[in-house]
Design an enzyme around this catalytic site. Structure first.
Site, PDB file in Angstrom:
ATOM      1  N   ARG A 284       0.846  -1.184   0.000  1.00 56.81           N
ATOM      2  CA  ARG A 284       0.000   0.000   0.000  1.00 56.81           C
ATOM      3  C   ARG A 284       0.884   1.237   0.000  1.00 56.81           C
ATOM      4  O   ARG A 284       1.918   1.270   0.662  1.00 56.81           O
ATOM      5  CB  ARG A 284      -0.898   0.035   1.249  1.00 56.81           C
ATOM      6  CG  ARG A 284      -2.130  -0.856   1.136  1.00 56.81           C
ATOM      7  CD  ARG A 284      -3.175  -0.229   0.232  1.00 56.81           C
ATOM      8  NE  ARG A 284      -4.352  -1.062   0.047  1.00 56.81           N
ATOM      9  CZ  ARG A 284      -4.506  -1.917  -0.943  1.00 56.81           C
ATOM     10  NH1 ARG A 284      -3.541  -2.091  -1.824  1.00 56.81           N
ATOM     11  NH2 ARG A 284      -5.618  -2.625  -1.075  1.00 56.81           N
TER      12      ARG A 284
ATOM     13  N   GLU B 123      -1.111   8.359  -5.019  1.00 59.47           N
ATOM     14  CA  GLU B 123      -1.729   7.826  -6.234  1.00 59.47           C
ATOM     15  C   GLU B 123      -2.999   8.623  -6.534  1.00 59.47           C
ATOM     16  O   GLU B 123      -3.717   8.998  -5.605  1.00 59.47           O
ATOM     17  CB  GLU B 123      -2.095   6.346  -6.044  1.00 59.47           C
ATOM     18  CG  GLU B 123      -0.894   5.434  -6.034  1.00 59.47           C
ATOM     19  CD  GLU B 123      -1.278   3.963  -5.931  1.00 59.47           C
ATOM     20  OE1 GLU B 123      -2.359   3.583  -6.445  1.00 59.47           O
ATOM     21  OE2 GLU B 123      -0.518   3.195  -5.346  1.00 59.47           O
TER      22      GLU B 123
ATOM     23  N   HIS C 121       0.885   0.372  -9.846  1.00 61.47           N
ATOM     24  CA  HIS C 121      -0.050  -0.399  -9.016  1.00 61.47           C
ATOM     25  C   HIS C 121      -0.654  -1.563  -9.806  1.00 61.47           C
ATOM     26  O   HIS C 121      -1.867  -1.712  -9.934  1.00 61.47           O
ATOM     27  CB  HIS C 121      -1.163   0.499  -8.465  1.00 61.47           C
ATOM     28  CG  HIS C 121      -1.806  -0.051  -7.223  1.00 61.47           C
ATOM     29  ND1 HIS C 121      -2.377   0.742  -6.258  1.00 61.47           N
ATOM     30  CD2 HIS C 121      -1.980  -1.329  -6.780  1.00 61.47           C
ATOM     31  CE1 HIS C 121      -2.881  -0.015  -5.284  1.00 61.47           C
ATOM     32  NE2 HIS C 121      -2.645  -1.278  -5.589  1.00 61.47           N
TER      33      HIS C 121
END
Length: 316
Positions: free
Chosen positions: A244, A273, A291
């Site tokens: 994460r 992000e 990602h």
């Protein structure tokens, strides 16, 4: 009943749901229009990945919703407890993408160990004019075999990554606050299996001993890796984060790279992000992906099928 897969779903998942009598809608509805769309179209099941958030306002405003599903592991984009208090089922697919993430981590680690991310940038620019210079620059690679991989977070994805490491001939050490030991079973193509028992150790010992470190922890309030943690690591360590954004202090990471504490690092996730910091994007010591840890065809098929199975079991 209608299922809105707002961030997409595999064809195999669509097929399984339609076979179960559900109508599947794969329109991507903008976040601010989602409440109206759900209510106007009588949506019973909302499926998301990481792009769509499901907060209290949406849960309160959409009384027809019965299930919220997350295609993947982490559910930090969903107010899970609140939804369950309101009587909704909240489901995810924690096992479906484990091996995909593990393979991406090793794609990065092998690439970093042999400077592939640098060479692939430089060869098109200088391969014909500076071949010998590039050869010299990238001639001090390292092998993974025989090295120690430290795994922070030893759940499904951490264990899947450890299995790849064991197959590559690495020593595996692991930290997990909720797990004392794990039995890892490696399955081979001809039916043979090998089992390994891994006992977890302290986070500090993992940081001190590891040549390579990979993070597989959930999102949390504080950094898992900050300046103090970098100071414990071996000089020249190689790091990977496909967990994460926000579990590594990115400012401290850049400083650790500049000091030589961290030789190189891989990031699949970012604090900001979908707009990662430019100093990360331009840093030659970083191997970067957008990602894509769970983004394999095989994982998406497993995710879709697993979500479909859970929905059919819950709603009949």
């Amino acid at each position: 009943m209608k299922v809105l897969a707002n961030d997409g779903i595999s064809q195999s998942g669509i097929d399984a749901l339609e076979k179960g009598g559900y109508e599947v809608i794969t329109t991507t509805v903008a976040q601010e229009q989602l409440i109206n769309y759900i209510n106007e179209n009588d949506i019973t099941v909302l499926l998301v990945r990481s792009a769509t958030t499901v907060r209290q306002d949406l849960i309160d405003a959409c009384p027809g919703l019965k299930i919220i599903g997350r295609g993947g592991v982490g559910m930090d984009n969903i107010d899970v407890e609140y939804a369950r208090e309101k009587g909704l089922s909240v489901i995810n697919t924690p096992a479906a993408s484990s091996h995909s993430v593990a393979e991406l981590v090793f794609g990065h680690l092998y690439g970093l160990a042999r400077f592939l991310h640098n060479a692939n940038r430089e060869m098109p620019l200088e391969g014909d004019s500076n071949f010998k210079g590039l050869k010299k620059a990238y001639a001090k690679g390292t092998e993974l075999k025989g090295k120690t991989l430290g795994v922070l977070g030893f759940g499904r994805i951490g264990q899947a990554t450890a299995k790849v490491a064991l197959g590559a001939g690495m020593k595996v050490i692991a930290f997990d606050p909720f797990l004392e030991k794990a039995n890892l079973k490696l399955d081979f193509f001809d039916g043979q299996t090998v089992s390994f028992d891994i006992e977890t150790i302290s986070k500090e010992e993992v940081l001190k001993q590891a040549d390579f470190i990979t993070l597989h922890v959930p999102a949390q309030k504080d950094y898992v890796i900050d300046e103090a943690e970098f100071n414990l690591m071996k000089d020249g360590v190689i790091l990977a984060n496909a967990a994460r954004g926000g579990v590594i202090n990115e400012v401290a990471l850049v400083k650790a790279i500049e000091s030589g504490k961290v030789a190189r690092a891989a990031l699949d996730v970012f604090e900001n992000e979908p707009k990662p910091e430019m100093q990360l994007l331009m840093n030659p010591a970083l191997s970067l992906t957008p990602h894509t840890g769970a983004a394999t065809n095989e994982a998406q098929d497993r995710i879709g099928e697993e979500l479909a199975s859970q929905i059919i079991n819950i709603l009949g």
